[in-house]
Enzyme design. Structure first.
Site, PDB file in Angstrom:
ATOM      1  CB  ALA A  15      -0.998   0.020   1.158  1.00 59.69           C
ATOM      2  CB  SER A  86      11.689  -6.587  -3.677  1.00 62.99           C
ATOM      3  OG  SER A  86      11.497  -5.239  -3.966  1.00 62.99           O
TER       4      SER A  86
END
Length: 182
Positions: A15, A86
């Protein structure tokens, strides 16, 4: 001018705005007739990495696969925009080596955990805090902040248009048109 085509690797918490920025960057590149492909984390998990979970090992394998795909796209003359959490520095470093240092640009969406939780469009943070989701980055799994990203944006304080314009300017694409995102 940077080497082209290249990979923009957007990293940050869930988000933080990675997909939104990826789409806006792709629109601006397309407006200038640049071929581009987005590798969005959610889509990648449904296609390229559907066999993987969210353990550290599976996350690393997901990043390895995406980095290889980005390198293939760049080699074929296509820009790649990877929009993935990541969470681990080592994985992002290996992605940089895979793509090639001259073509890999890390863009850190430095939006705070509190701001990301306030957005929570998929209720993932709420579910993670309730113990319904294991290995959730920022809650039960770490996010290792990039040490020296090429670019860093706080999408709670900078507009989407500002982020796109700053990215294109940094890439020395001043002649590219920033497609307004209003």
């Amino acid at each position: 001018m940077k080497d082209f085509p290249c990979t923009l690797w957007l990293t940050g918490l869930s988000a933080a705005g990675k997909t939104t920025l990826a789409l806006a960057l792709a629109d601006s590149l397309a407006a200038s007739d640049v071929i581009c492909q987005i590798l969005d984390g959610d889509v990648v998990r449904q296609e390229l990495s559907r066999d993987l979970g969210f353990s550290k090992e599976d996350r690393s394998e997901n990043i390895r696969r995406v980095a290889n795909r980005c390198r293939q796209l760049n080699d074929a003359g296509t820009w790649a925009i990877a929009a993935l959490i990541s969470p681990y520095r080592e994985d992002r470093g290996l992605a940089r080596q895979t793509v090639g240092k001259a073509r890999f640009f890390e863009v850190y969406l430095a939006t705070s955990l509190a701001d990301c939780e306030a957005r929570d469009p998929k209720a993932l943070y709420r579910r993670a805090r309730a113990g319904e989701i294991a290995n959730f980055t920022g809650i039960s799994d770490p996010y290792e902040v990039p040490l020296i990203p090429e670019l860093s944006f706080d999408t709670n304080r900078q507009s989407l248009n500002e982020c796109v314009a700053a990215t294109l300017e940094w890439l020395e694409l001043n002649d590219f048109r920033v497609k307004r995102c209003d």
